[in-house]
Design a protein around this motif. Structure first.
Motif, PDB file in Angstrom:
ATOM      1  N   MET A 479      42.434  31.962  33.513  1.00  0.00           N
ATOM      2  CA  MET A 479      41.085  32.406  33.845  1.00  0.00           C
ATOM      3  C   MET A 479      40.985  32.883  35.288  1.00  0.00           C
ATOM      4  O   MET A 479      40.219  33.808  35.595  1.00  0.00           O
ATOM      5  N   ALA A 480      41.757  32.272  36.192  1.00  0.00           N
ATOM      6  CA  ALA A 480      41.759  32.758  37.574  1.00  0.00           C
ATOM      7  C   ALA A 480      42.330  34.170  37.650  1.00  0.00           C
ATOM      8  O   ALA A 480      41.802  35.039  38.358  1.00  0.00           O
ATOM      9  N   ILE A 481      43.422  34.405  36.921  1.00  0.00           N
ATOM     10  CA  ILE A 481      44.006  35.754  36.878  1.00  0.00           C
ATOM     11  C   ILE A 481      43.063  36.711  36.156  1.00  0.00           C
ATOM     12  O   ILE A 481      42.896  37.865  36.556  1.00  0.00           O
ATOM     13  N   TRP A 482      42.439  36.231  35.094  1.00  0.00           N
ATOM     14  CA  TRP A 482      41.502  37.074  34.333  1.00  0.00           C
ATOM     15  C   TRP A 482      40.356  37.558  35.219  1.00  0.00           C
ATOM     16  O   TRP A 482      39.950  38.726  35.143  1.00  0.00           O
ATOM     17  N   ALA A 483      39.823  36.687  36.054  1.00  0.00           N
ATOM     18  CA  ALA A 483      38.719  37.081  36.931  1.00  0.00           C
ATOM     19  C   ALA A 483      39.150  38.196  37.873  1.00  0.00           C
ATOM     20  O   ALA A 483      38.393  39.144  38.120  1.00  0.00           O
ATOM     21  N   THR A 484      40.387  38.119  38.398  1.00  0.00           N
ATOM     22  CA  THR A 484      40.877  39.171  39.282  1.00  0.00           C
ATOM     23  C   THR A 484      41.072  40.483  38.535  1.00  0.00           C
ATOM     24  O   THR A 484      40.681  41.554  39.014  1.00  0.00           O
ATOM     25  N   VAL A 485      41.685  40.409  37.357  1.00  0.00           N
ATOM     26  CA  VAL A 485      41.900  41.622  36.563  1.00  0.00           C
ATOM     27  C   VAL A 485      40.562  42.251  36.186  1.00  0.00           C
ATOM     28  O   VAL A 485      40.400  43.489  36.238  1.00  0.00           O
ATOM     29  N   PHE A 486      39.598  41.443  35.812  1.00  0.00           N
ATOM     30  CA  PHE A 486      38.269  41.945  35.455  1.00  0.00           C
ATOM     31  C   PHE A 486      37.646  42.715  36.610  1.00  0.00           C
ATOM     32  O   PHE A 486      37.143  43.837  36.440  1.00  0.00           O
ATOM     33  N   LEU A 487      37.672  42.141  37.808  1.00  0.00           N
ATOM     34  CA  LEU A 487      37.034  42.792  38.952  1.00  0.00           C
ATOM     35  C   LEU A 487      37.799  44.036  39.391  1.00  0.00           C
ATOM     36  O   LEU A 487      37.183  45.056  39.727  1.00  0.00           O
ATOM     37  N   VAL A 924      48.059  30.406  42.474  1.00  0.00           N
ATOM     38  CA  VAL A 924      47.063  31.274  41.844  1.00  0.00           C
ATOM     39  C   VAL A 924      46.573  32.339  42.819  1.00  0.00           C
ATOM     40  O   VAL A 924      46.426  33.511  42.447  1.00  0.00           O
ATOM     41  N   PHE A 925      46.334  31.966  44.056  1.00  0.00           N
ATOM     42  CA  PHE A 925      45.900  32.962  45.039  1.00  0.00           C
ATOM     43  C   PHE A 925      46.977  34.016  45.264  1.00  0.00           C
ATOM     44  O   PHE A 925      46.672  35.197  45.459  1.00  0.00           O
ATOM     45  N   GLY A 926      48.233  33.601  45.247  1.00  0.00           N
ATOM     46  CA  GLY A 926      49.314  34.568  45.386  1.00  0.00           C
ATOM     47  C   GLY A 926      49.351  35.547  44.218  1.00  0.00           C
ATOM     48  O   GLY A 926      49.509  36.758  44.411  1.00  0.00           O
ATOM     49  N   ILE A 927      49.195  35.021  43.007  1.00  0.00           N
ATOM     50  CA  ILE A 927      49.178  35.897  41.831  1.00  0.00           C
ATOM     51  C   ILE A 927      47.974  36.835  41.867  1.00  0.00           C
ATOM     52  O   ILE A 927      48.079  38.030  41.569  1.00  0.00           O
ATOM     53  N   LYS A 928      46.806  36.305  42.244  1.00  0.00           N
ATOM     54  CA  LYS A 928      45.603  37.137  42.329  1.00  0.00           C
ATOM     55  C   LYS A 928      45.779  38.257  43.355  1.00  0.00           C
ATOM     56  O   LYS A 928      45.427  39.409  43.094  1.00  0.00           O
ATOM     57  N   SER A 929      46.318  37.932  44.513  1.00  0.00           N
ATOM     58  CA  SER A 929      46.499  38.951  45.550  1.00  0.00           C
ATOM     59  C   SER A 929      47.508  40.007  45.111  1.00  0.00           C
ATOM     60  O   SER A 929      47.318  41.210  45.360  1.00  0.00           O
ATOM     61  N   PHE A 930      48.565  39.586  44.430  1.00  0.00           N
ATOM     62  CA  PHE A 930      49.568  40.538  43.963  1.00  0.00           C
ATOM     63  C   PHE A 930      48.985  41.481  42.919  1.00  0.00           C
ATOM     64  O   PHE A 930      49.230  42.697  42.955  1.00  0.00           O
ATOM     65  N   ILE A 931      48.200  40.950  42.006  1.00  0.00           N
ATOM     66  CA  ILE A 931      47.569  41.790  40.983  1.00  0.00           C
ATOM     67  C   ILE A 931      46.574  42.755  41.619  1.00  0.00           C
ATOM     68  O   ILE A 931      46.502  43.937  41.258  1.00  0.00           O
ATOM     69  N   ALA A 932      45.779  42.261  42.582  1.00  0.00           N
ATOM     70  CA  ALA A 932      44.825  43.135  43.265  1.00  0.00           C
ATOM     71  C   ALA A 932      45.545  44.253  44.015  1.00  0.00           C
ATOM     72  O   ALA A 932      45.030  45.382  44.101  1.00  0.00           O
ATOM     73  N   TYR A 933      46.722  43.966  44.547  1.00  0.00           N
ATOM     74  CA  TYR A 933      47.502  44.992  45.249  1.00  0.00           C
ATOM     75  C   TYR A 933      48.051  46.026  44.268  1.00  0.00           C
ATOM     76  O   TYR A 933      48.105  47.229  44.582  1.00  0.00           O
ATOM     77  N   LEU A 934      48.455  45.588  43.082  1.00  0.00           N
ATOM     78  CA  LEU A 934      49.050  46.503  42.103  1.00  0.00           C
ATOM     79  C   LEU A 934      48.019  47.441  41.486  1.00  0.00           C
ATOM     80  O   LEU A 934      48.375  48.544  41.044  1.00  0.00           O
ATOM     81  N   ILE A 935      46.769  47.032  41.426  1.00  0.00           N
ATOM     82  CA  ILE A 935      45.741  47.823  40.746  1.00  0.00           C
ATOM     83  C   ILE A 935      44.894  48.532  41.803  1.00  0.00           C
ATOM     84  O   ILE A 935      44.050  47.903  42.448  1.00  0.00           O
ATOM     85  N   PRO A 936      45.059  49.827  42.008  1.00  0.00           N
ATOM     86  CA  PRO A 936      44.230  50.535  42.992  1.00  0.00           C
ATOM     87  C   PRO A 936      42.800  50.680  42.485  1.00  0.00           C
ATOM     88  O   PRO A 936      42.539  50.726  41.280  1.00  0.00           O
ATOM     89  N   ASP A 937      41.870  50.722  43.433  1.00  0.00           N
ATOM     90  CA  ASP A 937      40.460  50.836  43.062  1.00  0.00           C
ATOM     91  C   ASP A 937      40.134  52.184  42.443  1.00  0.00           C
ATOM     92  O   ASP A 937      39.229  52.277  41.615  1.00  0.00           O
ATOM     93  N   VAL A 938      40.847  53.224  42.860  1.00  0.00           N
ATOM     94  CA  VAL A 938      40.614  54.576  42.338  1.00  0.00           C
ATOM     95  C   VAL A 938      41.908  55.064  41.701  1.00  0.00           C
ATOM     96  O   VAL A 938      42.963  55.034  42.351  1.00  0.00           O
ATOM     97  N   PRO A 939      41.884  55.481  40.436  1.00  0.00           N
ATOM     98  CA  PRO A 939      43.102  56.012  39.823  1.00  0.00           C
ATOM     99  C   PRO A 939      43.662  57.185  40.624  1.00  0.00           C
ATOM    100  O   PRO A 939      42.902  57.983  41.191  1.00  0.00           O
TER     101      PRO A 939
END
Length: 981
Positions: A479-487, A924-939
């Motif tokens: 769920m922690a990762i899900w919240a990051t992916v969702f946002l 969890v914070f490390g995984i969240k930050s890594f996912i946020a880095y991999l997903i750019p805000d603008v395609p």
């Protein structure tokens, strides 16, 4: 863009003669200029879509006159085009180099306008999608019916030409005549047209219909820098796309399959929104020839017209004095009782939409979106944005995205729950508790409580295992990762929507100042570094002082919430012994459950009562700050309401999760509140069952209450309003704007309540999800209902809100990210402190049968329950009993050298809990930050396309200005150049 000044000049030289398109296209075009080549050489344009512009060859018609020809009005000449020749020549092939540019030249000619104030209703655009293209004469018939329908519905002035853009309502018996009279005179002086008409059902009600003429529209559109379409978009492909043919074919197959998906809307049922297929620029009267003005009555959308009118209403004086300005102040002092844009007609029709098409956009939204039967369909976001504005469109886009993302979370949470359900009888802990018939627990209260067998809590132990099993840690991480992916994916979705809805260039700096801010600080002006113009300024000392007062008010209200929670805790302590000696046997046996349930219900009532006070206090504190713009006001108000309600809802949950049963002491030396009431202990099976009960009841009851207040309450009020209408008046004879008056107004705080409800639900779904894995499922079921409930409310039960613009969901995105961070911390503490995961883990690898060696088929938790219970000598209680009772703690037995002192195992468990919290959070914070880095805000593709279009817009503005200059030179007889002179 290819220049065709020669063909246009030849076209204008034929005075009073009928010519056809074929004659025009035979003219030799100008040689393209070098600055127009990038758009043509790198694009795959669609000549048919560029040339197809029915309004260029069809005039605006009235009810009494059919179109016979189209009049092209130029500066000094008038020509007529026969529509019959147009129909014949429509079969001719036209090339992009010839006919498309001629169409665009006509579309952006500033002199090509209809001079009448006749309002073409938008329904004609909708009906076209339901009419076969081989019967063009049907459009004329539908247009006549449209005008009759609009006139009968009260969407036009009495002359049948001027459309109603806004409605003002007041009571004739109101004594504020002078203020209204001054206000209305000033509105007319600003260029608005007003028409009064009394209500049919209530003679005391007077309606003022407001219409904004073309000249006033253009003036304020330029002031507000409203972006309008000026050229069709050029579509291009680069070298990379050719090498991706296989990938594109693959995606085409997926798209073809998606078109057969029952959840996807039928696009043929919706109008083609052509404005999203054009380049746009800030409107300017000096450069009006740049823009595609096929029909000045439909050039500005209904939403844009309403926004401009509201802007004027908010800045018009009604008395002498700098602060005597704005329609909102007139409504507050009773001069007017309402102000709203009208709906586009009824939302229901006796004719089926499948065969006769929608009557208007409101009817289409109801049939394809707001009906409960459409619950499984995607939302028509473009049409929602067209009707309600970008701000409401973004809300429903975010709500739909959030609901869709809840599906995987609900599935995983349901799997964790079913895993506990399937393995419940195999749990070693539950088995030991259910078999402990000879183990007696110490009394949980001083007076009326007796010894209790441990196996009496067998059911509670099994229910606890449903939420506290081997999948709990995994689900918390998920769920922690899900919240990051969702946002992160929402940010991408938002960027696509802002591009599609032409909000890329719309910045907060374009927002106008609030009238209250202007009136307060008009004497203190500074030069705006962006616009270079003087504007009111709030001194820093004044701003800081007001913020300190506001923050003090916030802390006071939060302390009030904590006081209310403390009162509920005292209630639990007082009523605990009363339930333990209750006459009803069921209550006496389950007195802990009865105490918790009663406390939850009382806490919920207190929450609802305090929410009423919070809203008023937050409103006063926000107005005290004097925010500069509307977005600043909304963000400040939303933050206060979130803080109040978040603390209000979650304070009792935090108490149960982290404080209940933690500081009770031990038998013979219990800690007491005010030396009178013994602190409450957890159930023998743990405190997690109390946490689940608290979350489930509050979440369920709050959703029921919110749904009733959102739909049930407006339904009752609207029914009562209709009931009060005189019996002799039929609904069919009441105009649309009077029917709108009988509806409920949108909440004064706009979408704040809608966002607040969903954000608080997001907190419930993520913050304590380790204790309640069914929360995502409940949220999903609620949101499926919430989308259609909100849609039904907006379309049928509320007056049409002001269509406002926005590029994002505002401060709520930051709040959601903060909740995501808080969720990681709270779930780590719930697993480490509230649940028994860490004590079981320590026992399994340190004190259990598997501590030194692991044998096959041996249960490593064997003996855990006996190990987790300490001994106490009953003779020390003075109740006339001997022997030993057990209690939940890790303390030495009475016969040890240090009786009732913490054992070494207690300190091992405490260290393991702290270590788990640190490891869990960092992981969890490390995984969240890594996912946020991999997903750019603008395609990346969208980012390149935005840059490409900015370049093309500059080129096209140059071309349009050059062509306009060439036309001016031809008129004056000067030589024409293909580039700047």
């Amino acid at each position: 863009m290819v220049q065709h000044s020669g063909s246009i000049q030849s076209f204008k030289q034929q005075k009073g003669m009928n010519i056809s398109k074929s004659e025009i296209t035979k003219e030799t075009p100008l040689k393209p200029s070098r600055r127009s080549l990038p758009c043509l050489t790198q694009s795959h344009a669609h000549p048919h879509s560029l040339c197809q512009s029915p309004s260029l060859f069809q005039s605006t018609e009235s009810d009494s006159q059919a179109p016979t020809s189209v009049t092209l009005i130029s500066a000094d000449k008038t020509e007529q085009v026969n529509p019959e020749e147009n129909n014949k020549e429509s079969l001719l092939k036209c090339s992009f180099a010839d006919l498309s540019d001629f169409c665009l030249a006509l579309g952006k000619d500033k002199d090509y306008m209809d001079e009448s104030e006749h309002a073409n209703y938008d329904r004609s655009r909708l009906i076209n999608d339901f009419v076969t293209k081989d019967k063009p004469e049907s459009k004329t018939k539908l247009s006549k019916n449209d005008m009759n329908y609009i006139a009968s519905s009260g969407l036009l002035f009495k002359d049948g030409k001027k459309r109603i853009d806004y409605i003002l309502v007041y009571r004739k018996t109101n004594i504020q005549y002078d203020k209204r009279n001054t206000f209305e005179k000033n509105l007319r002086a600003e260029g608005l047209m007003l028409e009064k008409e009394p209500a049919i059902a209530n003679p005391d009600i007077m309606f003022i219909k407001v219409h904004i003429p073309w000249d006033t529209l253009c003036k304020y559109a330029e002031r507000l820098s409203i972006r309008m379409p000026f050229r069709k978009k050029c579509y291009y492909t680069d070298g990379r796309s050719k090498s991706m043919g296989r990938v594109q074919n693959y995606f085409k197959r997926i798209k073809k399959w998606m078109s057969q998906n029952p959840m996807v809307l039928d696009k043929t049922a919706f109008p083609e929104l052509e404005e999203s297929d054009c380049y746009t620029g800030p409107f300017s009267r000096a450069r009006i020839h740049h823009f595609i003005i096929n029909n000045k009555d439909t050039f500005f959308s209904n939403a844009t017209r309403s926004r401009i009118v509201y802007h004027m209403l908010e800045r018009t004086k009604y008395e002498h004095g700098i602060s005597k300005v704005g329609i909102r102040k007139l409504i507050n002092n009773g001069s007017y009782i309402a102000a709203f844009p009208p709906h586009e007609g009824a939302y229901k029709s006796s004719l089926p939409i499948q065969t006769h098409g929608p009557q208007n956009n409101r009817h289409l939204l109801y049939e394809r979106w707001a009906r409960w039967g459409m619950w499984y369909k995607h939302q028509p976001l473009d049409l929602i944005r067209l009707y309600f504005g970008e701000k409401i469109g973004l809300y429903f886009a975010w709500l739909g995205w959030y609901t869709g993302m809840l599906i995987p979370a609900a599935v995983v949470g349901l799997c964790v729950f079913f895993y506990g359900l399937v393995t419940m009888n195999e749990s070693q802990v539950s088995q030991e508790i259910c078999k402990a018939t000879e183990v007696f627990m110490c009394p949980l209260c001083d007076k009326n409580c007796s010894l209790q067998r441990l196996n009496d809590s067998c059911i509670y132990a099994k229910v606890t295992y449903l939420f506290d099993n081997g999948g709990t840690v995994f689900f918390a991480i998920f769920m922690a990762i899900w919240a990051t992916v969702f946002l992160e994916f929402w940010k991408r979705r938002r960027s696509i929507l802002t591009y599609t809805w032409d909000l890329i260039e719309w910045e907060e700096e374009e927002e106008t100042l609030r009238p209250q801010f202007e009136a307060k600080y008009y004497k203190m002006e500074i030069v705006n570094p962006i616009t270079g113009k003087p504007e009111p300024h709030q001194p820093s000392s004044d701003k800081i002082t007001r913020l300190l007062v506001s923050v003090s008010g916030i802390f006071f209200m939060i302390s009030l919430v904590i006081t209310a929670v403390f009162a509920v805790v005292v209630y639990r302590l007082v009523v605990m012994e009363q339930f333990a000696s209750f006459k009803w046997n069921f209550i006496k046996q389950h007195w802990q459950f009865a105490t918790s349930a009663a406390a939850v219900c009382i806490n919920f009532i207190i929450i609802m009562l305090l929410n009423l006070a919070y809203e008023k206090i937050a409103y006063l504190l926000t107005n005290l700050e004097y925010p500069r713009t509307e977005s600043e006001w909304e963000n400040s108000f939303a933050l206060k309401m979130f803080l109040f309600q978040f603390v209000n809802l979650n304070s009792s949950i935090f108490y149960i999760a982290f404080f209940l049963g933690r500081f009770v002491g031990h038998p013979g030396k219990y800690n007491k509140l005010f030396d009178r009431w013994r602190l409450e202990e957890c159930h023998p099976s743990g405190c997690l069952i109390d946490l689940c009960l608290q979350m489930g009841v509050i979440m369920f009851l709050k959703q029921i209450w919110n749904n009733f207040m959102e739909l049930g309450y407006p339904l009752i009020q609207n029914w009562w309003s209709r009931h009060k209408i005189k019996r002799g008046v039929q609904d069919a004879s009441i105009p649309q704007w009077e029917n709108d008056w009988n509806l409920q107004p949108m909440n004064i705080h706009g979408l704040m309540d809608e966002y607040l409800e969903m954000v608080l639900q997001f907190g419930f779904t993520t913050i304590f999800v380790a204790a309640f894995p069914l929360a995502p499922l409940l949220a999903l079921l609620n949101n499926i209902i919430e989308i259609r409930l909100d849609a039904y409310k907006f379309v049928t039960q509320w007056r049409r809100p002001l269509p406002a613009r926005a590029t994002d969901i505002g401060i709520w995105l930051g709040i959601l990210e903060g909740i995501g961070i808080l969720a990681v911390i709270t779930n780590a503490f719930v697993i480490a402190v509230t649940s028994d995961y860490i004590p079981r883990f320590v026992y399994e690898y340190k004190y259990g049968p598997c501590a030194n060696h692991v044998e096959q088929n041996e249960n490593c938790l064997k003996g855990y329950v006996n190990n987790s219970l300490s001994f106490f000598d009953l003779s020390e209680l003075g109740i006339g009993k001997s022997g030993y009772c057990r209690y939940r703690d890790y303390r030495g037995p009475p016969w040890s050298s240090k009786p009732y002192e913490f054992t070494l195992q207690y300190w091992h468990i405490l260290a393991a809990r702290l270590a788990f919290i640190i490891v869990f959070e960092h992981l969890v914070f490390g995984i969240k930050s890594f996912i946020a880095y991999l997903i750019p805000d603008v395609p990346k593709g969208l980012h390149e396309r935005i840059r490409r279009e900015k370049y093309l817009v500059q080129e096209m503005m140059y071309e349009a200005e050059l062509e306009h200059l060439q036309q001016q030179r031809r008129k004056s007889g000067q030589p024409v150049h293909h580039e700047w002179p």
